[in-house]
Design an enzyme around this catalytic site. Sequence first.
Site, short mmCIF file in Angstrom:
data_model
loop_
_atom_site.label_atom_id
_atom_site.label_comp_id
_atom_site.label_asym_id
_atom_site.label_seq_id
_atom_site.Cartn_x
_atom_site.Cartn_y
_atom_site.Cartn_z
N HIS A 119 6.12 -9.20 -7.39
CA HIS A 119 7.73 -9.23 -6.89
C HIS A 119 7.98 -10.39 -7.63
CE1 HIS A 119 5.25 -8.77 -3.21
NE2 HIS A 119 6.47 -8.65 -2.39
N ASP A 165 7.14 -13.26 -7.82
CA ASP A 165 5.73 -13.97 -8.34
C ASP A 165 5.28 -14.25 -9.54
OD1 ASP A 165 4.95 -12.79 -5.54
OD2 ASP A 165 3.93 -11.04 -6.72
N GLU A 210 8.40 0.04 1.99
CA GLU A 210 6.62 -0.05 2.98
C GLU A 210 6.88 -0.10 4.29
OE1 GLU A 210 4.61 -2.59 0.34
OE2 GLU A 210 3.38 -3.53 2.52
N ASP A 215 -2.56 -9.79 9.61
CA ASP A 215 -1.92 -8.81 8.23
C ASP A 215 -3.19 -9.45 6.80
OD1 ASP A 215 -1.47 -6.97 6.23
OD2 ASP A 215 0.19 -8.53 5.99
#
Length: 438
Positions: free
Chosen positions: A101, A104, A232, A307
């Site tokens: 990302h 990130d 996604e 998750d």
Amino acid sequence: MQSFFSDIEPIRFSANTDNALHYRYYDPTRKILGKTMEEHLRIGVCFWHTFCWSGSDIFGESTFTHPWHHTTTDPMQQATLRAAAAFEFVEKLGLKYYTFHDRDVAPDGRNLRETQDNLSRIVDLMAGHMQRTGAKLLWGTANLTHHKRYMAGAATNPNPEIFSHAVAQVKHCLDMTQKLQGENYVLWGGREGYDTLLNTDLSKEMDQMGRFLTMLVDYKHKIGFKGTLLIEPKPCEPSKHQYDFDTATVFAFLQKYGLEKEFRVNIEANHATLAGHSFAHEVAYAFAANVFGSIDANQGDPQLGWDTDQFPTRLDEIAQVMYLILQHGGFTTGGFNLDTKLRRQSTEISDLFYGHISGIDGLARGLIIAAQILEKGVLQKFTEQRYQQWQTPYGKDILAGKMDFEKIAAHVLQHDKEPQLTSGRQEMLETMFGRELV
Ligand code: XLS
Ligand code: CA
Ligand code: CA
């Protein structure tokens, strides 16, 4: 250059090994059905969970003390060290791919210009690391969830200025992905959904997202980005309901806005199960709708309803997915991204290796098993046989549109006999499948 993993030898394949720092199944050069394991699996390491996450959760503080974060407090210096650590890690694992990302790899600045400048500078460093190590970018993506401006969504925000901010961010992130020769670009809309319908105009938000994605496609073609655009799916978390709920929902959305040829899906195992499906269901559906793209291989924990992003180790699940992928000719631009994270008690650097080795071996083993099943052909033959009657002239005429309700009803009434039942043989097939797992 500083080394972060000097205590760990490069991870290599060693058959029958009991050393958890060796691969026991992942032998990148081993040929299976005409391709090497490396070519089949196209495994990637993610920046986000692997190098950015600190081990904190909503109940507790950070537990990790990774040196790339703890030897300096300057965010750009941390980003520089993080990039060096990431490429050293990918190289030590003997892998080819990574994913990131924008946030990130480089921190937010005081304004958009400074934020973009931070990213461009780190991307230049990353390009150097890629050249040195041979690593490739499986996909890039923009983080449209973390900053508070996106609390009510990015493309689906009620405020067009925030929508525009998301456009500017994605544009720059796609530019950077192109610069790094990314093979795909991912969109994950964690906040593209709602927390309550009491303040939400769902139809308007979907139109906004349709517009956003259409403009992205136009821009992609304008700059000649060669990679695949991927969406996604995830049903919820952080929003209560996310518009990209699952593959079928994404496909319907794409069709509504005429985008079904422009996007494919990046299926995450954990998101499939959060949506109440199996991982294999999502993959099978994506192939059926011709939108299969790539995979985030992280699995969930059946007892924790969120998750958890664990390493892929459930063999039956992986083998079934691998079987579907092999049946459909394998990945094109996609691969298996390990969007995985350690448990927060796994505090040592070596745990990053143990985790990745377990996941990579899980994928390799799944591939070996799936190839065996495919070569034996029992499941395939059975399934083909099950639909055999559709190959008769009568069956073919129905599907070719040569029949209608009246003709078909007349056909049944002519003989008026109950059709014969045929066993689905589920238990026998489960035995055949299960035997390959040992
Ligand atoms: C979050 C998602 C995210 C996407 C990319 O649940 O898995 O990591 O893969 O934004
Ligand atoms: Ca993911
Ligand atoms: Ca996830």
